[in-house]
Design an enzyme around this catalytic site. Structure first.
Site, short mmCIF file in Angstrom:
data_model
loop_
_atom_site.label_atom_id
_atom_site.label_comp_id
_atom_site.label_asym_id
_atom_site.label_seq_id
_atom_site.Cartn_x
_atom_site.Cartn_y
_atom_site.Cartn_z
N ASP A 1 0.82 -1.21 0.00
CA ASP A 1 0.00 0.00 0.00
C ASP A 1 0.85 1.26 0.00
OD1 ASP A 1 0.94 -0.47 2.58
OD2 ASP A 1 -1.03 -0.88 3.42
N ASP B 1 -7.31 -3.07 14.37
CA ASP B 1 -8.69 -3.46 14.04
C ASP B 1 -8.74 -4.64 13.08
OD1 ASP B 1 -7.78 -2.31 11.73
OD2 ASP B 1 -9.29 -0.73 11.62
N HIS C 1 -7.07 -5.11 10.23
CA HIS C 1 -6.94 -4.91 8.78
C HIS C 1 -5.61 -5.45 8.25
CE1 HIS C 1 -5.24 -0.68 9.74
NE2 HIS C 1 -4.26 -1.30 9.10
N GLU D 1 -9.63 -1.88 5.34
CA GLU D 1 -10.29 -1.52 6.58
C GLU D 1 -11.51 -2.41 6.83
OE1 GLU D 1 -8.49 0.14 8.28
OE2 GLU D 1 -8.22 2.24 7.74
#
Ligand code: GLP
Length: 273
Positions: A72, A141, A143, A148
């Site tokens: 990314d 979280d 990811h 996400e």
């Protein structure tokens, strides 16, 4: 899914580096048959990159015939910014190994046409023959890359708007100022990671314990995108003891029993002394 529990961050990093190095060695890459490696950023892989650089420097492995694709990159952050993933990769890994710069691929978050950039990235991965081994980390979280919570589990490379949770988690790299963290990123999809022939995810520290629990013990769920790994034929998670804080005792015992019986931890740790 294989889960390896290393004692601490250093052992996790060395284990992961040796695992990756052995994959490259076993593949025996040549100019006509290159090994394709997916690369993450973040604090989790730093120790692994350091050990891989040592193995390269000491002649155990070479990256001359390795092609990399990063997971990314932030949208709109100049490549030269110290917190861009371009800067991160060159500072922490590529500058320390014998990789040919033309074999390095990182998404361009400043491309004039971001959608075309994402499509082209998928095309380049396909032209390289697909990814042999995708390395990754996990956000608190759950990811992977910047997929996400709520991302499609079959998603491909695209633009993602970051959650407040991720912006807050990453503001430590931007003077702890959330306003300085880019709000969007280009990221490979969960489907892109899942299409790799093998995946290894690093997960360390207490902050990741809930994500690890969801990844291993929860069901496959798009709200914890790393859980898609449960559907991968060759999915590996290597974690440290701190990250195991939320696992059921029975889960923890099963994986520690298994790695003792299979000599899974020491086998890799002792590989390149
Ligand atoms: C970012 C990256 C992820 C990475 C995550 C965790 O969100 N896009 O690829 O896994 O951070 O980073 P760290 O390893 O610093 O906890």
């Amino acid at each position: 899914m294989r889960v390896v529990i290393a004692k601490d961050y250093d052992k996790m990093s060395i284990w992961a580096a040796h695992f990756v190095a052995k994959k490259i060695l076993d593949f025996n890459p040549t100019p006509d048959h290159k090994f394709v490696l997916g690369c993450p950023t973040g604090s989790s892989p730093l120790g692994m990159y350091k050990e891989l650089a040592r193995l390269n420097k000491e002649g155990y492995i070479s990256f001359k015939n390795v092609i990399t694709f990063n997971m990314d990159e932030y949208v709109g952050l100049p490549e030269s910014h110290p917190e861009s993933y371009h800067s991160f990769m060159w500072t922490n890994f590529f500058n320390h190994i014998d990789i040919d710069p033309k074999n390095v691929h990182i998404l361009n978050g400043n491309a004039p046409d971001l959608l075309a950039e994402c499509d082209h990235y998928e095309q380049m991965i396909a032209e390289a023959g697909g990814i042999d081994l995708f390395m990754g980390g996990i956000g608190p979280d759950g990811h992977i890359a910047f997929n996400e919570p709520g991302s499609s589990l079959t998603s491909k490379t695209r633009i993602k708007t970051l959650t407040t949770n991720t912006i807050q988690a990453n503001c430590r790299f931007f003077d702890n100022d959330v306003t300085k963290v880019p709000k969007q990123a280009l990221t490979v999809g969960v489907g892109t990671v899942m299409a790799a022939r093998e995946v290894i995810i690093l997960c360390n520290g207490h902050l990741k314990s809930r994500a690890l629990k969801k990844a291993i013990e929860g069901g496959v769920n798009h709200m914890w995108t790393v859980s898609a790994l449960q559907m991968h034929e060759h999915g590996n998670i290597v974690c440290d003891e701190d990250a195991c804080a939320d696992l059921n005792v029975s889960t923890y015992q099963y994986f520690t029993d298994k790695q003792r019986i299979e000599n899974l931890v020491d086998y890799y740790l002792d590989m390149f002394k």
